[in-house]
Design a protein around this motif. Structure first.
Motif, short mmCIF file in Angstrom:
data_model
loop_
_atom_site.label_atom_id
_atom_site.label_comp_id
_atom_site.label_asym_id
_atom_site.label_seq_id
_atom_site.Cartn_x
_atom_site.Cartn_y
_atom_site.Cartn_z
N VAL A 1 0.83 -1.20 0.00
CA VAL A 1 0.00 0.00 0.00
C VAL A 1 0.87 1.25 0.00
O VAL A 1 0.60 2.22 -0.73
CB VAL A 1 -0.94 0.00 1.22
N GLY A 2 1.93 1.24 0.83
CA GLY A 2 2.82 2.39 0.87
C GLY A 2 3.44 2.69 -0.48
O GLY A 2 3.56 3.86 -0.87
N HIS A 3 3.82 1.65 -1.20
CA HIS A 3 4.40 1.88 -2.52
C HIS A 3 3.37 2.42 -3.50
O HIS A 3 3.67 3.33 -4.29
CB HIS A 3 5.00 0.58 -3.07
N LEU A 4 2.16 1.90 -3.47
CA LEU A 4 1.11 2.39 -4.37
C LEU A 4 0.77 3.85 -4.07
O LEU A 4 0.57 4.65 -4.99
CB LEU A 4 -0.13 1.51 -4.25
N VAL A 5 0.71 4.21 -2.79
CA VAL A 5 0.40 5.59 -2.44
C VAL A 5 1.48 6.52 -2.96
O VAL A 5 1.19 7.58 -3.53
CB VAL A 5 0.25 5.74 -0.90
N ARG A 6 2.74 6.12 -2.79
CA ARG A 6 3.84 7.01 -3.20
C ARG A 6 4.06 7.01 -4.71
O ARG A 6 4.43 8.03 -5.29
CB ARG A 6 5.13 6.60 -2.49
N ALA A 7 3.86 5.88 -5.35
CA ALA A 7 4.15 5.79 -6.79
C ALA A 7 2.98 6.19 -7.66
O ALA A 7 3.18 6.64 -8.79
CB ALA A 7 4.59 4.37 -7.13
N VAL A 8 1.75 6.04 -7.15
CA VAL A 8 0.57 6.29 -7.99
C VAL A 8 -0.26 7.47 -7.49
O VAL A 8 -0.52 8.41 -8.25
CB VAL A 8 -0.32 5.02 -8.05
N LEU A 9 -0.66 7.44 -6.23
CA LEU A 9 -1.54 8.51 -5.73
C LEU A 9 -0.81 9.83 -5.52
O LEU A 9 -1.29 10.89 -5.94
CB LEU A 9 -2.19 8.06 -4.41
N LEU A 10 0.35 9.78 -4.87
CA LEU A 10 1.12 11.00 -4.57
C LEU A 10 2.57 10.80 -5.02
O LEU A 10 3.48 10.73 -4.20
CB LEU A 10 1.05 11.32 -3.07
N PRO A 11 2.79 10.72 -6.32
CA PRO A 11 4.13 10.39 -6.82
C PRO A 11 5.09 11.58 -6.74
O PRO A 11 4.68 12.74 -6.66
CB PRO A 11 3.87 10.00 -8.28
N ASP A 12 6.39 11.27 -6.79
CA ASP A 12 7.42 12.30 -6.91
C ASP A 12 7.45 12.80 -8.35
O ASP A 12 7.35 12.01 -9.29
CB ASP A 12 8.79 11.74 -6.53
N ASP A 13 7.60 14.10 -8.53
CA ASP A 13 7.66 14.69 -9.86
C ASP A 13 8.50 15.96 -9.75
O ASP A 13 8.06 16.97 -9.21
CB ASP A 13 6.25 15.02 -10.36
N TRP A 14 9.74 15.92 -10.25
CA TRP A 14 10.64 17.06 -10.06
C TRP A 14 10.14 18.31 -10.77
O TRP A 14 10.39 19.44 -10.31
CB TRP A 14 12.06 16.71 -10.51
N ARG A 15 9.42 18.15 -11.90
CA ARG A 15 8.90 19.33 -12.59
C ARG A 15 7.82 20.01 -11.76
O ARG A 15 7.78 21.24 -11.64
CB ARG A 15 8.34 18.92 -13.96
N ARG A 16 6.93 19.22 -11.17
CA ARG A 16 5.90 19.78 -10.29
C ARG A 16 6.54 20.41 -9.06
O ARG A 16 6.16 21.51 -8.64
CB ARG A 16 4.94 18.67 -9.88
#
Length: 679
Positions: A163-178
């Motif tokens: 679940v932690g990976h899905l939250v970080r990778a899909v719901l609230l992912p890292d995005d350097w441009r954002r």
């Protein structure tokens, strides 16, 4: 006139939470806990009953997955989480197998603590796996699951990791441009805060010492977010841009100019407060009014007020350029800037006690053993709380002063959190529909404030524990008093070991930070002496910025308040000198354009290098010097034709103030410049 028309809630939020990093981390942790708990509850109700340890491990590892996993890239993060899950299951099995031999189990716990803390030498992955292992053994020894239940207990860590990976990778992912866009918006928000403060001061009689200190705090907060924004701008492998035609280089220049212009506006306002109408024109980007003030500045260019006007006009132009960059980012997502592939080169690991991480591992282990001994004397069932406190007070600390402050923060947060939590749990006793949402909000707030205040985080976590105890029917005053006692034992053990075993003095950490700052300034002056210019100098000035931030962090425990930068006295005065040098280093980097050989500049560089060598040898002793207040006069915003020369002179003037002769203080900047011209 609508002075605050551009000041909206989003600007305020970004100004106080750059790139919304705190909001994102708190949301990740909270959502991971909620989703993991709901999934485990569904499994418990519809598939098979789960032991309490499964829920406990699921919740605790949801927290660690959101806070401790710091690898770059989703793939690396997933690998770290999976390794952490394996470590978790392994130590829980060991704890369960040793349940009948409690003394041996306690000794094994110390071995786990030693390995977990020593694992930090392997970088972010080692740190995360160590935290997974420590918290899992803690939970395993606390809940004591039978060996037969281990397959069911394992469901908790597995669910939390996925679940932690899905939250970080899909719901609230890292995005350097954002993140770059949000950090630029944060820079603009903090510039707005400076402008609003200047506007408030412009209608007053004069700028007092409290106002000056508030502006310096705003300047420090601006520096903090500029440093963050710079990390999101992709740079070539060498760290220096080749030409201004590069979109990333152009953005870096705009950010650099906005930072320097804001600092110049503050410095000049100390000498001659700006007109209110000018500040309003800058905020509203009123081109007609700004043009009128530009004509005024030309007419009074040799007067202090003229340079203040020029500084505000420069800030207005830089702010508009920054706003334009933000608009481009919102429209195109910085599509013109190419991402730089992250290449991680393995470094040779020092496994001796010369490595501060291994010294810290020994400290943590000894502190945990001490906390365990005294915690067991207080309670055979709840001593884990003492070990937990002793382990955590060493996290992200650089000196024994840091550790002592963190131990005090944890103790105070626990005491006040339990006091409020007891009242809340009593008022909503038997009302889980109310208690659960409040607990979720407190979890969010705890991790939202984690990077700002450890005491606040502990405060909210203590409230959550009180609510959980209340919902499970084990809440008693004696239990809460026991938790406070165990926490204080762990905090005291950590502090004692930090001061006795491999003590890293606060001044020792500060000496190291100052050495890096002086070396960065040497490199900048050396580069100028070699005829370098442009991005080479800007990069070196940014390095000085980062070193100044390290100096402020290292100096914090020297003060009696939570933030030494806000404490009146000699520590604040000394930091102001280093801030002044850092500012003039940026002026120098921007103004110098590799002219023909100039003997006067070479003389100034040599004089500044001599001052650096003298001050660097004496380390942090400058923070113990009592100085008279200096009333600086004269020019601070350099004219373009002499900006580099003035920058060198002002750096020398500031360095002289670190160890001033008694017969020279107080002296004015103009006098120091005159002396440098004579010498």
């Amino acid at each position: 006139m609508h002075l605050f028309s551009g000041f909206q809630f989003r600007d305020w939020l970004l100004a106080n939470d750059p790139a919304l990093s705190r909001l994102r981390m708190a949301s990740r942790v909270t959502l991971t806990i909620i989703f993991s708990f709901l999934i485990l509850l569904a499994i418990h109700m519809f598939i098979l009953p789960l032991p309490t340890a499964a829920f406990g491990l699921g919740i605790v590892l949801s927290i660690e997955g959101g806070v401790a996993v710091r690898d770059k890239g989703n793939t690396r993060q997933l690998v770290t989480r999976l390794f952490g899950c394996v470590a978790s299951l392994g130590v829980v099995a060991i704890a369960a197998g040793l349940e009948d031999r409690r003394l041996f189990s306690d000794l094994v716990f110390l071995v786990v603590i030693a390995l977990a803390s020593a694992g930090r030498v392997f970088g972010p992955r080692g740190f995360a796996i160590g935290m997974f292992a420590f918290t899992s053994y803690f939970m395993g020894a606390y809940f004591r699951p039978p060996l037969a239940e281990l397959p069911d207990v394992a469901i908790g860590p597995v669910v939390s990791v996925l679940v932690g990976h899905l939250v970080r990778a899909v719901l609230l992912p890292d995005d350097w441009r954002r993140d770059l866009l949000r950090s630029l918006e944060s820079v603009r928000g903090r510039i707005n805060q400076i402008l609003f403060k200047l506007a408030a001061l412009a209608v007053g009689a004069e700028i007092g010492e409290a106002d000056r200190q508030e502006l310096r705090q705003l300047e420090d907060r601006l520096k903090e977010v500029v440093l963050m924004a710079e990390t999101f701008i992709p740079r070539p492998s060498g760290g220096v841009f080749d030409a201004t035609a590069d979109p990333a280089a152009e953005l870096a220049i705009r950010l650099f100019d906005a930072h320097l212009a804001a600092e110049s506006a503050i410095v000049r306002s100390f000498q001659s407060p700006p007109p209110f109408a000018l500040i309003h024109a800058v905020i509203e980007a009123d081109s007609t009014e700004l043009a009128r003030f530009a004509e005024m500045a030309e007419a009074i260019k040799d007067q202090p007020q003229g340079e203040t006007v020029r500084a505000l006009l420069w800030l207005g132009e830089a702010r508009q350029q920054l706003t334009q960059a933000i608009g481009e980012g919102q429209t195109s997502g910085f599509s013109g800037i190419d991402a730089v592939k992250d290449t991680v080169l393995p470094e040779k690991i020092d496994f001796s006690f010369a490595n501060p991480l291994l010294r810290s591992a020994l400290q943590i282990t000894l502190a945990s053993a001490l906390a365990m001994a005294f915690g067991l004397a207080l309670s055979r069932e709840r001593w884990f709380w003492a070990v937990l406190a002793a382990f955590l007070v060493f996290t992200n600390t650089n000196s024994r002063g840091d550790t002592a402050m963190k131990a005090l923060s944890r103790s105070l947060g626990t005491v006040f959190g339990i006091a409020i939590g007891l009242v809340l749990a009593t008022l909503i006793s038997g009302e889980p529909d109310i208690a659960i949402p409040i607990a979720a909000v407190c979890i969010f707030l705890a991790f939202y404030f984690l990077q700002v205040s450890y005491a606040t985080m502990t405060f909210f976590i203590s409230i959550v524990l009180c609510l959980v105890y209340g919902m499970t029917g084990v809440l008693t005053l004696d239990l809460l008093k026991l938790r406070i006692g165990e926490t204080m034992i762990g905090a005291a053990a950590g502090t004692a070991v930090a001061f006795i075993v491999f003590p890293t003095r606060t001044r020792g950490a500060l000496d190291a930070a100052l050495a890096r700052w002086f070396q960065a300034l040497r490199e900048l002056l050396g580069a100028i002496g070699e005829g370098k210019s442009g991005f080479d100098l800007i990069r070196l000035s940014q390095k000085i910025d980062g070193c100044y931030r390290d100096v402020t962090v290292a100096a914090r425990p020297l003060g009696s308040s939570w933030s030494v930068v806000t404490r009146p006295g000699q520590i604040r005065q000394t930091l102001a000198i280093f801030l002044s040098c850092t500012y003039w280093a940026r002026i120098l980097a921007k103004s110098y354009d590799a002219p023909a050989a100039d003997d006067n500049l070479k003389t100034l560089i040599a004089a500044d290098l001599a001052l650096i060598d003298n001050a660097a040898r004496r380390g942090s002793s400058c923070f113990l010097i009592k100085r008279k207040a200096s009333r600086t006069t004269g020019r601070h915003l350099p004219l373009s034709r002499e900006g580099a020369k003035l920058g060198l002179e002002m750096i020398g003037s500031a360095l002289e103030r670190l160890y001033p002769p008694a017969d020279v203080l107080p002296f004015a900047a103009g006098e120091a410049i005159a002396r440098s011209k004579q010498g």
